[in-house]
Design a protein around this motif. Structure first.
Motif, PDB file in Angstrom:
ATOM      1  N   SER A 104      32.723  41.739  -5.882  1.00  0.00           N
ATOM      2  CA  SER A 104      33.091  41.778  -7.410  1.00  0.00           C
ATOM      3  C   SER A 104      34.250  41.200  -7.793  1.00  0.00           C
ATOM      4  O   SER A 104      34.543  40.651  -9.107  1.00  0.00           O
ATOM      5  CB  SER A 104      33.345  43.425  -7.664  1.00  0.00           C
ATOM      6  N   ASN A 105      35.106  40.572  -6.810  1.00  0.00           N
ATOM      7  CA  ASN A 105      36.129  39.616  -7.162  1.00  0.00           C
ATOM      8  C   ASN A 105      36.244  38.411  -6.104  1.00  0.00           C
ATOM      9  O   ASN A 105      37.453  37.819  -5.952  1.00  0.00           O
ATOM     10  CB  ASN A 105      37.410  40.434  -7.050  1.00  0.00           C
ATOM     11  N   SER A 106      35.249  38.037  -5.506  1.00  0.00           N
ATOM     12  CA  SER A 106      35.281  36.944  -4.770  1.00  0.00           C
ATOM     13  C   SER A 106      33.737  36.200  -4.332  1.00  0.00           C
ATOM     14  O   SER A 106      32.726  36.847  -4.530  1.00  0.00           O
ATOM     15  CB  SER A 106      35.901  36.978  -3.393  1.00  0.00           C
ATOM     16  N   TYR A 107      33.837  34.995  -4.049  1.00  0.00           N
ATOM     17  CA  TYR A 107      32.528  34.333  -3.713  1.00  0.00           C
ATOM     18  C   TYR A 107      32.744  33.304  -2.698  1.00  0.00           C
ATOM     19  O   TYR A 107      33.598  32.567  -3.133  1.00  0.00           O
ATOM     20  CB  TYR A 107      32.263  33.721  -5.211  1.00  0.00           C
ATOM     21  N   SER A 108      31.926  33.357  -1.683  1.00  0.00           N
ATOM     22  CA  SER A 108      31.951  32.317  -0.684  1.00  0.00           C
ATOM     23  C   SER A 108      30.807  31.595  -0.922  1.00  0.00           C
ATOM     24  O   SER A 108      29.760  32.038   0.125  1.00  0.00           O
ATOM     25  CB  SER A 108      32.394  32.908   0.630  1.00  0.00           C
ATOM     26  N   PRO A 109      30.485  30.393  -1.304  1.00  0.00           N
ATOM     27  CA  PRO A 109      29.159  29.715  -1.380  1.00  0.00           C
ATOM     28  C   PRO A 109      29.055  28.836  -0.145  1.00  0.00           C
ATOM     29  O   PRO A 109      29.791  28.522   0.765  1.00  0.00           O
ATOM     30  CB  PRO A 109      29.341  28.939  -2.795  1.00  0.00           C
ATOM     31  N   ASN A 110      27.585  28.419   0.050  1.00  0.00           N
ATOM     32  CA  ASN A 110      27.379  27.507   0.944  1.00  0.00           C
ATOM     33  C   ASN A 110      27.228  26.002   0.378  1.00  0.00           C
ATOM     34  O   ASN A 110      27.333  25.128   1.412  1.00  0.00           O
ATOM     35  CB  ASN A 110      25.996  27.809   1.403  1.00  0.00           C
ATOM     36  N   TYR A 111      26.929  25.885  -0.949  1.00  0.00           N
ATOM     37  CA  TYR A 111      26.700  24.556  -1.579  1.00  0.00           C
ATOM     38  C   TYR A 111      27.654  24.211  -2.871  1.00  0.00           C
ATOM     39  O   TYR A 111      27.911  25.276  -3.347  1.00  0.00           O
ATOM     40  CB  TYR A 111      25.214  24.575  -2.063  1.00  0.00           C
ATOM     41  N   TRP A 112      28.115  22.990  -2.826  1.00  0.00           N
ATOM     42  CA  TRP A 112      29.075  22.834  -3.766  1.00  0.00           C
ATOM     43  C   TRP A 112      28.521  21.454  -4.658  1.00  0.00           C
ATOM     44  O   TRP A 112      27.875  20.633  -3.973  1.00  0.00           O
ATOM     45  CB  TRP A 112      30.339  22.236  -3.161  1.00  0.00           C
ATOM     46  N   GLY A 113      28.712  21.396  -5.979  1.00  0.00           N
ATOM     47  CA  GLY A 113      28.547  20.431  -6.677  1.00  0.00           C
ATOM     48  C   GLY A 113      29.630  19.437  -6.569  1.00  0.00           C
ATOM     49  O   GLY A 113      30.589  19.657  -5.994  1.00  0.00           O
ATOM     50  N   GLN A 114      29.513  18.229  -7.438  1.00  0.00           N
ATOM     51  CA  GLN A 114      30.678  17.356  -7.407  1.00  0.00           C
ATOM     52  C   GLN A 114      31.972  17.540  -8.226  1.00  0.00           C
ATOM     53  O   GLN A 114      32.870  16.951  -8.451  1.00  0.00           O
ATOM     54  CB  GLN A 114      30.118  15.874  -7.633  1.00  0.00           C
ATOM     55  N   GLY A 115      31.503  18.398  -9.336  1.00  0.00           N
ATOM     56  CA  GLY A 115      32.543  18.933 -10.354  1.00  0.00           C
ATOM     57  C   GLY A 115      32.249  18.104 -11.611  1.00  0.00           C
ATOM     58  O   GLY A 115      31.950  16.800 -11.731  1.00  0.00           O
ATOM     59  N   THR A 116      32.922  18.566 -12.809  1.00  0.00           N
ATOM     60  CA  THR A 116      32.737  18.142 -13.949  1.00  0.00           C
ATOM     61  C   THR A 116      34.141  18.277 -14.704  1.00  0.00           C
ATOM     62  O   THR A 116      34.632  19.677 -14.570  1.00  0.00           O
ATOM     63  CB  THR A 116      31.810  18.288 -14.867  1.00  0.00           C
ATOM     64  N   GLN A 117      34.923  17.598 -15.472  1.00  0.00           N
ATOM     65  CA  GLN A 117      36.160  17.712 -15.867  1.00  0.00           C
ATOM     66  C   GLN A 117      35.955  18.502 -17.303  1.00  0.00           C
ATOM     67  O   GLN A 117      35.372  17.903 -18.322  1.00  0.00           O
ATOM     68  CB  GLN A 117      37.033  16.134 -16.104  1.00  0.00           C
ATOM     69  N   VAL A 118      36.966  19.409 -17.354  1.00  0.00           N
ATOM     70  CA  VAL A 118      37.084  20.198 -18.618  1.00  0.00           C
ATOM     71  C   VAL A 118      38.759  19.923 -19.155  1.00  0.00           C
ATOM     72  O   VAL A 118      39.526  20.289 -18.277  1.00  0.00           O
ATOM     73  CB  VAL A 118      36.540  21.625 -18.564  1.00  0.00           C
ATOM     74  N   THR A 119      38.913  19.196 -20.061  1.00  0.00           N
ATOM     75  CA  THR A 119      40.327  19.269 -20.545  1.00  0.00           C
ATOM     76  C   THR A 119      40.426  20.030 -22.005  1.00  0.00           C
ATOM     77  O   THR A 119      39.546  19.541 -22.974  1.00  0.00           O
ATOM     78  CB  THR A 119      40.550  17.932 -20.852  1.00  0.00           C
TER      79      THR A 119
END
Length: 122
Positions: A104-119
């Motif tokens: 309910s308060n954490s997440y440990s994933p196996n796969y990641w994306g490269q990311g997208t900037q939000v400003t």
């Protein structure tokens, strides 16, 4: 090869909204959790939200609860993050994630994306 590709980032004024999407490929993601993290300038990457494989459970960091909504479409292998009432403190690179374990308060994933900037401008 597993691939997660985020789209939808950009510049928005405080109080505005953005919707991020993440397209997954390389395996069937319908049976695993998916979610979002973010890294603000000068800070550690932090958990934002996670959604169970069947959308039956969703959990959020306290900082975004009530403003952000995570959803998924297993037929399209996508997960989305609707972000409302944005503040400058939400400025970060947002990462899609998949697999792994969560509670309910954490997440440990196996796969990641490269990311997208939000400003978010004030």
């Amino acid at each position: 090869q597993v691939q997660l590709v985020e789209t939808g980032g950009g510049l928005v004024q405080a109080g505005g909204s953005l919707r991020l999407s993440c397209a997954a490929s390389g395996r069937a993601f319908s049976g695993i959790a998916m979610g979002w993290f973010r890294r603000a300038p000068g800070k550690e990457r932090e958990y934002v939200a996670v959604i169970s494989w069947n959308s039956g459970s969703t959990y959020y960091a306290d900082s975004v609860k009530g403003r952000f909504t995570v959803s998924r479409d297993n037929a399209k292998n996508t997960v989305s993050l609707q972000m409302n009432s944005l503040t400058p403190e939400d400025t970060a690179v947002y990462y899609c994630a998949a697999g792994g374990r969560y509670n309910s308060n954490s997440y440990s994933p196996n796969y990641w994306g490269q990311g997208t900037q939000v400003t978010v401008s004030s």
